[in-house]
Design an enzyme around this catalytic site. Structure first.
Site, PDB file in Angstrom:
ATOM      1  N   LYS A  89       0.833  -1.208   0.000  1.00  0.00           N
ATOM      2  CA  LYS A  89       0.000   0.000   0.000  1.00  0.00           C
ATOM      3  C   LYS A  89       0.866   1.256   0.000  1.00  0.00           C
ATOM      4  O   LYS A  89       1.747   1.414   0.835  1.00  0.00           O
ATOM      5  CB  LYS A  89      -0.900   0.006   1.236  1.00  0.00           C
ATOM      6  CG  LYS A  89      -1.920   1.117   1.232  1.00  0.00           C
ATOM      7  CD  LYS A  89      -3.213   0.628   1.812  1.00  0.00           C
ATOM      8  CE  LYS A  89      -4.292   1.675   1.744  1.00  0.00           C
ATOM      9  NZ  LYS A  89      -4.707   2.044   0.417  1.00  0.00           N
ATOM     10  N   GLY A 149       6.753   0.949   5.321  1.00  0.00           N
ATOM     11  CA  GLY A 149       7.623   0.026   4.581  1.00  0.00           C
ATOM     12  C   GLY A 149       7.608   0.287   3.086  1.00  0.00           C
ATOM     13  O   GLY A 149       8.644   0.228   2.419  1.00  0.00           O
ATOM     14  N   CYS A 150       6.435   0.606   2.555  1.00  0.00           N
ATOM     15  CA  CYS A 150       6.314   0.855   1.112  1.00  0.00           C
ATOM     16  C   CYS A 150       6.975   2.169   0.718  1.00  0.00           C
ATOM     17  O   CYS A 150       7.578   2.273  -0.350  1.00  0.00           O
ATOM     18  CB  CYS A 150       4.847   0.831   0.690  1.00  0.00           C
ATOM     19  SG  CYS A 150       4.099  -0.798   0.960  1.00  0.00           S
ATOM     20  N   SER A 151       6.904   3.148   1.587  1.00  0.00           N
ATOM     21  CA  SER A 151       7.584   4.420   1.321  1.00  0.00           C
ATOM     22  C   SER A 151       9.098   4.252   1.395  1.00  0.00           C
ATOM     23  O   SER A 151       9.825   4.821   0.567  1.00  0.00           O
ATOM     24  CB  SER A 151       7.116   5.489   2.311  1.00  0.00           C
ATOM     25  OG  SER A 151       5.754   5.812   2.070  1.00  0.00           O
ATOM     26  N   ALA A 193      10.116   2.398  -1.839  1.00  0.00           N
ATOM     27  CA  ALA A 193      10.027   3.292  -2.996  1.00  0.00           C
ATOM     28  C   ALA A 193      11.189   4.285  -2.997  1.00  0.00           C
ATOM     29  O   ALA A 193      11.795   4.545  -4.045  1.00  0.00           O
ATOM     30  CB  ALA A 193       8.696   4.030  -2.998  1.00  0.00           C
TER      31      ALA A 193
END
Length: 179
Positions: free
Chosen positions: A65, A70-72, A75
């Site tokens: 998401k 974690g995704c930021s 990325a």
């Protein structure tokens, strides 16, 4: 010290421990082709795996998401390495179930405008790549594939920890390039 776990806590612990155990495509297998609405530097466009493969290998990385911690982190790490991936002719595309409006913002934010993020709102790409979370098909698991120009899976890295996806996929791209 022994700790008594409730059924809920024990189930949650099992989910965490099994987080890396999932089905995934195998090395040498044909990579499913896909097209998807995507965003690059805040601008929407149509991403095509087959078109991108004409330029070199493609890192297709799935993440749960946009804008979660974690995704930021992941990325941002891909954004920092984007120029190095490009030196080896590689394209990076992130895939999640987020809507395109969210990904337009994410592509400018943590992605730094350096690579595309694609919307898989119907989860068809996640299913094709065996990249859904093992406990819910509504979200992508954190899994990265390197796909070569002949549409074959060259490398797979599956871990809910975002830290190693960039370094391992970059090493695989370099190895493929040097062959």
């Amino acid at each position: 010290m022994l700790m008594k776990l409730s059924r809920w806590t024990g189930g949650l612990l099992l989910c965490v421990l099994l987080g890396n155990v999932q089905a995934q495509l195998k090395i040498g297998q044909e990579a499913p082709s896909f097209q998807a609405e995507a965003a690059l530097a805040g601008k929407p466009y149509q991403f095509s795996l087959s078109e991108s493969l004409k330029k070199g290998p493609v890192v297709v990385y799935f993440y749960p998401k946009a804008f979660t911690s974690g995704c930021s982190i992941e990325a941002n790490l891909f954004a920092q390495a984007a120029d190095e991936f490009a030196q080896y002719g590689a394209t990076v595309v992130g895939v999640s179930g987020d809507d395109i409006e969210t990904l337009e913002r994410f592509s400018n934010g943590p992605c730094g405008g350096k690579f595309a993020v694609a919307s898989d709102a119907d989860r068809s790409i996640m299913r094709a790549y065996d990249a859904t979370m093992f406990f819910t098909s509504a979200m992508a698991s954190r899994i990265s594939y390197v796909v070569t120009p002949d549409s074959k899976i060259y490398f797979v890295h599956s871990s809910m920890n975002p830290d190693q996806h960039v370094s391992t996929t970059l090493a695989a791209v370099k190895k493929w390039y040097a062959r």
